[in-house]
Design a protein around this motif. Structure first.
Motif, PDB file in Angstrom:
ATOM      1  N   VAL A 469     -96.869  -2.083 -35.323  1.00 45.47           N
ATOM      2  CA  VAL A 469     -96.682  -3.431 -35.848  1.00 45.47           C
ATOM      3  C   VAL A 469     -97.961  -4.221 -35.607  1.00 45.47           C
ATOM      4  O   VAL A 469     -98.416  -4.333 -34.469  1.00 45.47           O
ATOM      5  CB  VAL A 469     -95.482  -4.114 -35.163  1.00 45.47           C
ATOM      6  CG1 VAL A 469     -95.271  -5.499 -35.751  1.00 45.47           C
ATOM      7  CG2 VAL A 469     -94.225  -3.270 -35.319  1.00 45.47           C
ATOM      8  N   ALA A 478     -89.431  -1.266 -34.210  1.00 48.22           N
ATOM      9  CA  ALA A 478     -89.085  -2.328 -35.166  1.00 48.22           C
ATOM     10  C   ALA A 478     -88.627  -1.693 -36.467  1.00 48.22           C
ATOM     11  O   ALA A 478     -88.957  -0.547 -36.786  1.00 48.22           O
ATOM     12  CB  ALA A 478     -90.290  -3.239 -35.410  1.00 48.22           C
ATOM     13  N   ARG A 480     -89.018  -1.800 -40.397  1.00 48.60           N
ATOM     14  CA  ARG A 480     -90.001  -2.231 -41.379  1.00 48.60           C
ATOM     15  C   ARG A 480     -89.373  -2.196 -42.768  1.00 48.60           C
ATOM     16  O   ARG A 480     -88.981  -1.137 -43.255  1.00 48.60           O
ATOM     17  CB  ARG A 480     -91.218  -1.315 -41.342  1.00 48.60           C
ATOM     18  CG  ARG A 480     -92.348  -1.745 -42.291  1.00 48.60           C
ATOM     19  CD  ARG A 480     -93.411  -0.672 -42.380  1.00 48.60           C
ATOM     20  NE  ARG A 480     -92.918   0.516 -43.062  1.00 48.60           N
ATOM     21  CZ  ARG A 480     -93.523   1.706 -43.041  1.00 48.60           C
ATOM     22  NH1 ARG A 480     -94.638   1.859 -42.370  1.00 48.60           N
ATOM     23  NH2 ARG A 480     -92.996   2.739 -43.693  1.00 48.60           N
ATOM     24  N   GLY A 526     -89.851 -11.990 -35.747  1.00 46.62           N
ATOM     25  CA  GLY A 526     -90.465 -10.883 -36.462  1.00 46.62           C
ATOM     26  C   GLY A 526     -91.770 -11.310 -37.113  1.00 46.62           C
ATOM     27  O   GLY A 526     -92.378 -12.317 -36.757  1.00 46.62           O
ATOM     28  N   PHE A 543     -91.305  -7.027 -40.551  1.00 41.67           N
ATOM     29  CA  PHE A 543     -91.091  -6.305 -39.303  1.00 41.67           C
ATOM     30  C   PHE A 543     -90.101  -7.103 -38.460  1.00 41.67           C
ATOM     31  O   PHE A 543     -90.334  -8.283 -38.164  1.00 41.67           O
ATOM     32  CB  PHE A 543     -92.396  -6.134 -38.521  1.00 41.67           C
ATOM     33  CG  PHE A 543     -93.403  -5.259 -39.195  1.00 41.67           C
ATOM     34  CD1 PHE A 543     -93.349  -3.875 -39.038  1.00 41.67           C
ATOM     35  CD2 PHE A 543     -94.400  -5.791 -39.992  1.00 41.67           C
ATOM     36  CE1 PHE A 543     -94.286  -3.057 -39.659  1.00 41.67           C
ATOM     37  CE2 PHE A 543     -95.335  -4.993 -40.609  1.00 41.67           C
ATOM     38  CZ  PHE A 543     -95.268  -3.619 -40.442  1.00 41.67           C
TER      39      PHE A 543
END
Length: 550
Positions: A469, A478, A480, A526, A543
């Motif tokens: 990220v 995370a 995506r 995010g 993300f």
């Protein structure tokens, strides 16, 4: 001190100590043998010669010993050559006393030749061999009155051949030792330099082995963790203790060791001196090419002030955004108000034609409705926040959004194809389902509206490690979400303002769709990025943290 690198394989001082011991031991044994052999006879010349030789050797050896112990520098060649010459002469006397050509001590010449090969360069070993052969031959032929037969010639040739062979091997060994000594000196200097750097570094450095045992902790690291310097020694298990002092620290190191994957960003907190400090941690894995667990090093530093500065910067940015948003809203309100005022002024002056009056009245109503919609959307946007946080199946949510957008007139009437690729099973993340649905819907619908007739929109959901990220979130992994369209793309200038409220390049748009996306993603801690798709068009990437942060 002598700055020249010393041989790690051959230390001349150590070799000379063994030479001194061997020399005196051999001569003492010969003296004892001569005394025992001459008992009961009237000939004491052998005892006299052996005793004198031992005495001279003892004096010479003692002097050499004291000189060797006193000198700080390495022995010089002349000193080493003198030792070899003395030993060759001493062995010749021993051989002479024990039978000359038939002496059992003749092979001791080989030890002296080896001594010269180890202490001196290549010519020194050859010189010792030639001198040994010469003295042995002179003693056998002239002193002992022996004949030059095949056995004697073979012995002399053997001494010479051994001298050359041992001289070459000894010289190579000595040179290898010198090179190894140079490498050791360089490594020691590097170790000292590295130690100084690590000891004065403001960043904490902590290394653990594949079992989680401490290998190294620099003073800055001990200070940042609130540990007394020297309290943690190498070989101690520190993972659990790290988790107590800085929650999650030990777990990050453990994952790096077990999985062999470094951690790029991790934040934790420590209580020290009655205050709470924030530590930024990153790890690196030392892979030695072996399968299984690896050792890992953590680099960490106090980022408390940096976090406070970041908070102030965000606050300033928000204030700036509020000012800019207010200016944009004022601009959007100004035009409808101007139209309403103009219409009201004309109505106030009395419009005679019924048609004109109807047009003005309709304009006032339409512009009023437009203002009402604008203010409602603005209030809706300004009140956008995460009202609750619960586990959300993001994969199902994205799938539902794709189905809804396919039925939207902007997609159905223009023949836009919407594809969705998502992982099997649950894709859970903590968040507000309604807010996430609104953000994803706005993002996908925006892609549909810019994709063109018979265009294509691609949706892809993947789970990625936190190190991939390019900014927040600071989680270990995370989700995506990538949305690509087949439209004209986004110019670099527009990309800078694409998420600003009321900014739009589409006719009829209100400029709040992507602003809602940015606001929703920010509420979930995010990140959202925009760029060009590989095949043309625009690409938006979201993300979102896949799990709660420790």
């Amino acid at each position: 001190m002598d700055s020249r690198p010393r041989s790690s394989l051959l230390d001349p001082r150590e070799v000379l100590r063994w030479v001194f011991l061997g020399r005196l031991t051999l001569l003492a044994a010969i003296v004892i043998g001569a005394i025992v052999g001459s008992a009961g006879t009237s000939d004491g010349s052998a005892v006299l010669v052996a005793t004198v030789t031992l005495g001279i050797a003892l004096v010479f050896t003692a002097g050499s010993w004291f000189w060797l112990q006193r000198g700080a520098r390495a022995p010089r060649r002349r000193f080493l050559a003198a030792q070899v010459v003395v030993d060759v002469v001493a062995v010749t006397i021993v051989v002479h006393l024990t039978g000359g050509p038939t002496s059992d001590f003749a092979p001791v010449y080989i030890l002296v030749i080896a001594e010269a090969a180890l202490l001196l360069p290549l010519p020194g070993g050859v010189f010792a061999g030639v001198l040994s052969s010469l003295l042995f031959g002179v003693d056998a032929i002239l002193v002992q009155q022996g004949d030059v037969d095949g056995a004697l010639a073979l012995q002399i040739a053997l001494f010479t051949a051994v001298a050359v062979a041992i001289g070459i091997l000894g010289d190579r060994l000595r040179r290898t030792g010198l090179r190894l000594g140079a490498v050791e000196s360089a490594l020691e200097q590097l170790r000292l330099d590295t130690s100084v750097i690590l000891d004065t570094l403001a960043t904490g450095v902590l290394t653990v082995d594949d079992r989680g045992y401490l290998m190294y902790l620099n003073p800055a690291g001990a200070r940042l963790l609130g540990v007394e310097e020297g309290a943690w020694q190498g070989g101690q298990a520190v993972m659990a203790r790290l988790d107590v002092i800085a929650p999650g620290f030990g777990g990050v190191l453990r994952r790096s060791v077990e999985e062999g994957v470094p951690e790029r960003r991790f934040k934790t907190h420590v209580e020290r001196d009655g205050r709470r400090f924030t530590l930024g941690v990153s790890t690196t894995v030392m892979d030695r090419g072996l399968e299984g667990p690896h050792s890992a090093t953590a680099l960490f530093q106090d980022i408390t002030d940096q976090e406070a500065l970041t908070l102030l910067t965000r606050r300033a940015d928000r204030l700036g955004a509020v000012a800019e948003l207010s200016a944009s809203l004022a601009h959007e309100i100004k035009n409808p108000l101007a139209s309403i005022r103009s219409a009201v002024e004309q109505l106030g002056r009395g419009v005679r034609e019924p048609g004109d009056r109807e047009v003005l009245e309709r304009l006032v109503l339409n512009e009023s409705d437009r203002l009402s919609r604008l203010l409602s959307e603005f209030l809706d946007f300004s009140g956008l926040r995460m009202t609750r946080q619960e586990p959300v199946d993001f994969g199902q949510l994205v799938g539902r959004v794709a189905d809804v957008v396919r039925q939207h007139p902007d997609a159905r009437d223009r023949g836009v194809e919407v594809t969705c690729e998502r992982p099997e099973g649950r894709a859970v993340l903590p968040g507000d389902e309604d807010l996430l649905h609104r953000a994803v819907f706005n993002l996908v619908l925006n892609a549909v509206q810019f994709s063109g007739d018979a265009g294509r929109v691609e949706i892809e959901l993947r789970r990625v490690p936190g190190r991939e990220v390019p900014g927040p979130p600071d989680a270990s992994s995370a989700w995506r979400l990538r949305v690509r369209d087949s439209g004209p793309g986004i110019s670099p200038d527009d990309a800078q303002r694409i998420f600003d409220p009321f900014f739009t390049t589409r006719h009829g748009g209100n400029g709040l769709g992507l602003a809602v996306v940015h606001r929703a993603v920010e509420a979930h801690e995010g990140a959202v990025l925009v760029g060009d798709a590989p095949s043309g068009g625009a690409e938006f990437t979201l993300f979102l943290p896949a799990e709660d942060r420790e």
